[in-house]
Motif scaffolding. Structure first.
Motif, PDB file in Angstrom:
ATOM      1  N   ASP A   1       1.177  -1.117   0.428  1.00 56.19           N
ATOM      2  CA  ASP A   1      -0.164  -0.114   0.345  1.00 56.19           C
ATOM      3  C   ASP A   1       0.850   1.740   0.248  1.00 56.19           C
TER       4      ASP A   1
ATOM      5  N   ALA B   1       2.202   2.336  -3.443  1.00 59.74           N
ATOM      6  CA  ALA B   1       1.431   1.684  -4.439  1.00 59.74           C
ATOM      7  C   ALA B   1       0.676   3.757  -4.161  1.00 59.74           C
ATOM      8  N   THR B   2       1.125   4.507  -3.429  1.00 56.95           N
ATOM      9  CA  THR B   2       1.222   5.643  -4.018  1.00 56.95           C
ATOM     10  C   THR B   2       2.063   6.375  -5.018  1.00 56.95           C
ATOM     11  N   THR B   3       3.369   5.399  -5.259  1.00 58.69           N
ATOM     12  CA  THR B   3       4.187   6.112  -6.261  1.00 58.69           C
ATOM     13  C   THR B   3       4.040   4.991  -7.549  1.00 58.69           C
ATOM     14  N   HIS B   4       3.740   4.003  -6.962  1.00 58.41           N
ATOM     15  CA  HIS B   4       3.975   3.077  -7.941  1.00 58.41           C
ATOM     16  C   HIS B   4       1.905   2.307  -8.602  1.00 58.41           C
ATOM     17  N   PRO B   5       1.423   3.268  -9.226  1.00 55.54           N
ATOM     18  CA  PRO B   5      -0.375   2.676  -8.699  1.00 55.54           C
ATOM     19  C   PRO B   5      -0.545   1.171  -8.871  1.00 55.54           C
ATOM     20  N   ALA B   6       0.155   0.613  -9.930  1.00 56.65           N
ATOM     21  CA  ALA B   6      -0.403  -0.385 -10.425  1.00 56.65           C
ATOM     22  C   ALA B   6      -0.238  -1.181  -9.411  1.00 56.65           C
TER      23      ALA B   6
ATOM     24  N   VAL C   1      -1.696  -1.741  -6.524  1.00 55.67           N
ATOM     25  CA  VAL C   1      -2.978  -1.652  -5.931  1.00 55.67           C
ATOM     26  C   VAL C   1      -3.652  -3.144  -6.265  1.00 55.67           C
ATOM     27  N   ASN C   2      -3.691  -3.511  -7.760  1.00 57.12           N
ATOM     28  CA  ASN C   2      -3.877  -4.520  -7.843  1.00 57.12           C
ATOM     29  C   ASN C   2      -2.671  -5.569  -8.397  1.00 57.12           C
TER      30      ASN C   2
END
Length: 70
Positions: free
Chosen positions: A34, A37-42, A44-45
């Protein structure tokens, strides 16, 4: 009696060819994902693979599944 010292295990996180630093060794792996995910949005999944152990390092791989649509 001498007690053995507990040694913290170093963790590494890998994603898309990158090695991501452990933001906080007390974080569970899901919170590390998590955090990144703020800098690597992928992320999230993504799913977590591992850990694998080598030379005292615990390594995790974050992978994004490439599902078929249709």
């Amino acid at each position: 009696i001498e007690m053995a010292k507990a040694q913290a295990v170093k963790r590494e996180f890998h994603f898309n060819g990158l090695r991501l630093q452990d933001p906080d060794p007390s974080y569970p792996v899901s919170k590390v994902m998590d955090f990144w995910a703020t800098t690597h949005p992928a992320l999230v999944n993504a799913v977590v693979e591992g850990p694998t152990f080598k030379n005292g390092v615990q390594a995790y791989q974050f992978r994004v599944s490439r599902g078929d649509k249709g």
